[in-house]
Design a protein around this motif. Structure first.
Motif, mmCIF file in Angstrom:
data_model
loop_
_atom_site.group_PDB
_atom_site.id
_atom_site.type_symbol
_atom_site.label_atom_id
_atom_site.label_comp_id
_atom_site.label_asym_id
_atom_site.label_seq_id
_atom_site.Cartn_x
_atom_site.Cartn_y
_atom_site.Cartn_z
ATOM 1 N N LEU A 16 -6.274 -0.008 1.100
ATOM 2 C CA LEU A 16 -5.779 -0.299 2.446
ATOM 3 C C LEU A 16 -5.047 0.908 3.031
ATOM 4 O O LEU A 16 -5.281 1.299 4.185
ATOM 5 C CB LEU A 16 -4.848 -1.511 2.393
ATOM 6 N N GLU A 17 -4.169 1.517 2.234
ATOM 7 C CA GLU A 17 -3.373 2.642 2.727
ATOM 8 C C GLU A 17 -4.218 3.886 2.979
ATOM 9 O O GLU A 17 -3.917 4.677 3.878
ATOM 10 C CB GLU A 17 -2.256 2.959 1.731
ATOM 11 N N ALA A 18 -5.288 4.052 2.204
ATOM 12 C CA ALA A 18 -6.110 5.253 2.328
ATOM 13 C C ALA A 18 -7.070 5.197 3.512
ATOM 14 O O ALA A 18 -7.369 6.229 4.128
ATOM 15 C CB ALA A 18 -6.901 5.480 1.040
ATOM 16 N N GLU A 19 -7.549 3.998 3.866
ATOM 17 C CA GLU A 19 -8.652 3.936 4.824
ATOM 18 C C GLU A 19 -8.386 3.112 6.083
ATOM 19 O O GLU A 19 -9.191 3.155 7.015
ATOM 20 C CB GLU A 19 -9.904 3.389 4.129
ATOM 21 N N TYR A 20 -7.273 2.376 6.137
ATOM 22 C CA TYR A 20 -7.053 1.485 7.278
ATOM 23 C C TYR A 20 -5.723 1.769 7.963
ATOM 24 O O TYR A 20 -4.790 2.282 7.355
ATOM 25 C CB TYR A 20 -7.107 0.018 6.823
ATOM 26 N N ARG A 21 -5.651 1.414 9.228
ATOM 27 C CA ARG A 21 -4.413 1.513 9.996
ATOM 28 C C ARG A 21 -4.124 0.159 10.632
ATOM 29 O O ARG A 21 -5.030 -0.642 10.863
ATOM 30 C CB ARG A 21 -4.533 2.578 11.090
ATOM 31 N N ARG A 22 -2.847 -0.088 10.902
ATOM 32 C CA ARG A 22 -2.436 -1.332 11.544
ATOM 33 C C ARG A 22 -2.538 -1.161 13.053
ATOM 34 O O ARG A 22 -2.001 -0.205 13.614
ATOM 35 C CB ARG A 22 -0.994 -1.652 11.147
ATOM 36 N N GLU A 23 -3.249 -2.075 13.697
ATOM 37 C CA GLU A 23 -3.461 -1.967 15.139
ATOM 38 C C GLU A 23 -3.504 -3.360 15.757
ATOM 39 O O GLU A 23 -4.383 -4.158 15.440
ATOM 40 C CB GLU A 23 -4.780 -1.232 15.415
ATOM 41 N N ASN A 24 -2.528 -3.656 16.622
ATOM 42 C CA ASN A 24 -2.450 -4.960 17.288
ATOM 43 C C ASN A 24 -2.473 -6.118 16.290
ATOM 44 O O ASN A 24 -3.151 -7.134 16.498
ATOM 45 C CB ASN A 24 -3.595 -5.122 18.293
ATOM 46 N N GLY A 25 -1.737 -5.933 15.191
ATOM 47 C CA GLY A 25 -1.633 -6.994 14.194
ATOM 48 C C GLY A 25 -2.818 -7.112 13.268
ATOM 49 O O GLY A 25 -2.879 -8.041 12.451
ATOM 50 N N LYS A 26 -3.791 -6.188 13.354
ATOM 51 C CA LYS A 26 -4.976 -6.237 12.505
ATOM 52 C C LYS A 26 -5.127 -4.926 11.745
ATOM 53 O O LYS A 26 -4.562 -3.898 12.124
ATOM 54 C CB LYS A 26 -6.229 -6.493 13.349
ATOM 55 N N TRP A 27 -5.916 -4.977 10.657
ATOM 56 C CA TRP A 27 -6.222 -3.775 9.892
ATOM 57 C C TRP A 27 -7.564 -3.226 10.359
ATOM 58 O O TRP A 27 -8.582 -3.912 10.294
ATOM 59 C CB TRP A 27 -6.257 -4.075 8.396
ATOM 60 N N VAL A 28 -7.556 -1.978 10.835
ATOM 61 C CA VAL A 28 -8.750 -1.359 11.416
ATOM 62 C C VAL A 28 -9.097 -0.106 10.621
ATOM 63 O O VAL A 28 -8.213 0.698 10.297
ATOM 64 C CB VAL A 28 -8.513 -0.993 12.900
ATOM 65 N N HIS A 29 -10.377 0.064 10.306
ATOM 66 C CA HIS A 29 -10.793 1.244 9.553
ATOM 67 C C HIS A 29 -10.557 2.498 10.386
ATOM 68 O O HIS A 29 -10.927 2.552 11.564
ATOM 69 C CB HIS A 29 -12.264 1.139 9.157
ATOM 70 N N ARG A 30 -9.944 3.509 9.780
ATOM 71 C CA ARG A 30 -9.543 4.711 10.510
ATOM 72 C C ARG A 30 -10.736 5.443 11.121
ATOM 73 O O ARG A 30 -10.632 6.008 12.212
ATOM 74 C CB ARG A 30 -8.791 5.670 9.577
ATOM 75 N N ARG A 31 -11.866 5.439 10.432
ATOM 76 C CA ARG A 31 -13.019 6.194 10.919
ATOM 77 C C ARG A 31 -14.034 5.315 11.641
ATOM 78 O O ARG A 31 -14.513 5.660 12.720
ATOM 79 C CB ARG A 31 -13.696 6.911 9.739
ATOM 80 N N ARG A 32 -14.337 4.148 11.060
ATOM 81 C CA ARG A 32 -15.394 3.315 11.628
ATOM 82 C C ARG A 32 -14.914 2.445 12.786
ATOM 83 O O ARG A 32 -15.714 2.009 13.611
ATOM 84 C CB ARG A 32 -16.000 2.427 10.532
ATOM 85 N N GLY A 33 -13.621 2.144 12.818
ATOM 86 C CA GLY A 33 -13.088 1.334 13.901
ATOM 87 C C GLY A 33 -13.346 -0.153 13.767
ATOM 88 O O GLY A 33 -13.029 -0.926 14.673
ATOM 89 N N LEU A 34 -13.906 -0.588 12.627
ATOM 90 C CA LEU A 34 -14.171 -2.008 12.408
ATOM 91 C C LEU A 34 -12.927 -2.696 11.850
ATOM 92 O O LEU A 34 -12.142 -2.092 11.117
ATOM 93 C CB LEU A 34 -15.342 -2.194 11.445
ATOM 94 N N THR A 35 -12.776 -3.977 12.176
ATOM 95 C CA THR A 35 -11.618 -4.748 11.726
ATOM 96 C C THR A 35 -11.858 -5.338 10.343
ATOM 97 O O THR A 35 -12.911 -5.933 10.085
ATOM 98 C CB THR A 35 -11.319 -5.891 12.713
ATOM 99 N N LEU A 36 -10.885 -5.164 9.466
ATOM 100 C CA LEU A 36 -10.939 -5.762 8.131
ATOM 101 C C LEU A 36 -10.518 -7.219 8.233
ATOM 102 O O LEU A 36 -9.443 -7.525 8.753
ATOM 103 C CB LEU A 36 -10.002 -5.007 7.188
ATOM 104 N N ARG A 37 -11.369 -8.133 7.718
ATOM 105 C CA ARG A 37 -11.069 -9.553 7.878
ATOM 106 C C ARG A 37 -11.014 -10.324 6.570
ATOM 107 O O ARG A 37 -10.502 -11.439 6.540
ATOM 108 C CB ARG A 37 -12.106 -10.216 8.792
ATOM 109 N N GLY A 38 -11.565 -9.778 5.475
ATOM 110 C CA GLY A 38 -11.599 -10.590 4.264
ATOM 111 C C GLY A 38 -11.653 -9.800 2.974
ATOM 112 O O GLY A 38 -11.777 -8.571 2.959
#
Length: 316
Positions: free
Chosen positions: A97-119
């Protein structure tokens, strides 16, 4: 990566018959037999909203991973490097999570792909299992849906401190599937989800399940695994990782991590009368030119090394 959605759409009609005995045997609120556990897993993912335009964390190592099923409903699998841990835990999930995602509007979003992590989809390979409370807490803390993929692990159990009880493999998280030797079940605390999935995939054999049969399966597995471990240690071909004490497994095979050349060790085991398998993720797909099921070589180095050395061993 996109799959056909119509086959997993919520049916307008169809009522699932009550399956109290099955649910009771599995210690779940609701469960039903299904013909194909992989199809059932895809249906569970889709009906939980883990479909197109989202990502799902899955373990990189195993005889199989949920990656193909995640791809099959149009989502993107995000592989977690489990390495010597074999299964998901808070540490390897946090690193991912820390290496590849950022927190954005209460959701985890992939830093490069921009897709939301949901599960998250957890698995139970070779009699191992995640520490359930830890993974459930991680999922809840980060707003992720947890699915329990127990294909091949029907009858296994994991201890839960929060419940002070043994939880059946497949019954963790929001929903899951469990299977072994031709029997497969969809399991959930949500009866409606079980009804939806089993309406399309229900096993017409209407086979039952009892807690006594599952207990006998665990006892048989314990005896077989003890004999296997003793035999493999005496062969001196590698290490046999210990099953965690919070697991009661129904798996009749063990994993050997070869200390030398795996092919040579596998041949010696075959000559000694054992049944062996050496095809494991991510080794089986990481050299694919089209990055099969979204896996990229070098992304999970510890899991790659383990999959290059691992041998699944069982008695004839």
């Amino acid at each position: 990566m996109k799959g056909s959605m119509n086959q997993y759409a919520t049916p307008a009609t169809g009522v699932m018959e009550a399956a109290e005995s099955i649910a009771s045997a599995l210690g779940a609120e609701s469960a039903a037999p299904v013909l194909d556990p992989s199809e059932a897993l895809r249906a569970v993912l889709f009906n939980l909203g883990l479909g197109p335009e989202c990502e799902v964390l899955v373990p990189a190592f195993g005889k199989h991973t949920p990656g193909p099923e995640v791809c099959g409903v149009g989502a993107r699998p995000s592989y977690v490097d489990v390495g010597k841990d074999i299964v998901l835990n808070r540490d390897n999930l946090t690193r991912k999570l820390e290496a590849e995602y950022r927190r954005e509007n209460g959701k985890w979003v992939h830093r490069r792909r921009g897709l939301t992590l949901r599960g998250i989809v957890m698995t139970h390979p070779f009699g191992f299992a995640p520490f359930l409370d830890e993974v459930e807490e991680f999922a809840e803390e980060h707003g992720l849906i947890l699915v329990d993929d127990a294909r091949g692990a029907l009858g296994s159990q994991v201890w839960s401190n929060s419940r002070s009880a043994w939880i059946s493999a497949g019954a963790g998280g929001v929903a899951g599937v469990a299977s072994f030797n031709g029997s497969a079940f969809v399991i959930s605390s949500d009866p409606e989800l079980v009804r939806i999935v089993s309406a399309k995939l229900r096993d017409p054999r209407e086979e039952g399940l009892s807690s006594e049969a599952l207990r006998d399966l665990r006892i048989s597995a314990m005896r077989t695994r003890r004999r296997l471990r003793e035999a493999l240690v005496s062969e001196g071909l590698g290490a046999v990782p210990e099953t965690p004490n919070y697991c009661q497994t129904a798996c009749h095979e063990v994993i050997l991590v070869a200390k030398g050349e795996r092919d040579e060790a596998a041949e010696r085991l075959k000559e000694a009368g054992f049944i062996v398998e050496t095809d494991f993720w991510p080794w089986t797909v990481m050299n694919s030119p089209d990055r099969q099921y979204g896996y990229r070589k070098g992304r999970c180095p510890e899991s790659e090394e383990l999959s290059r050395k691992a041998i699944a061993v069982r008695m004839r």
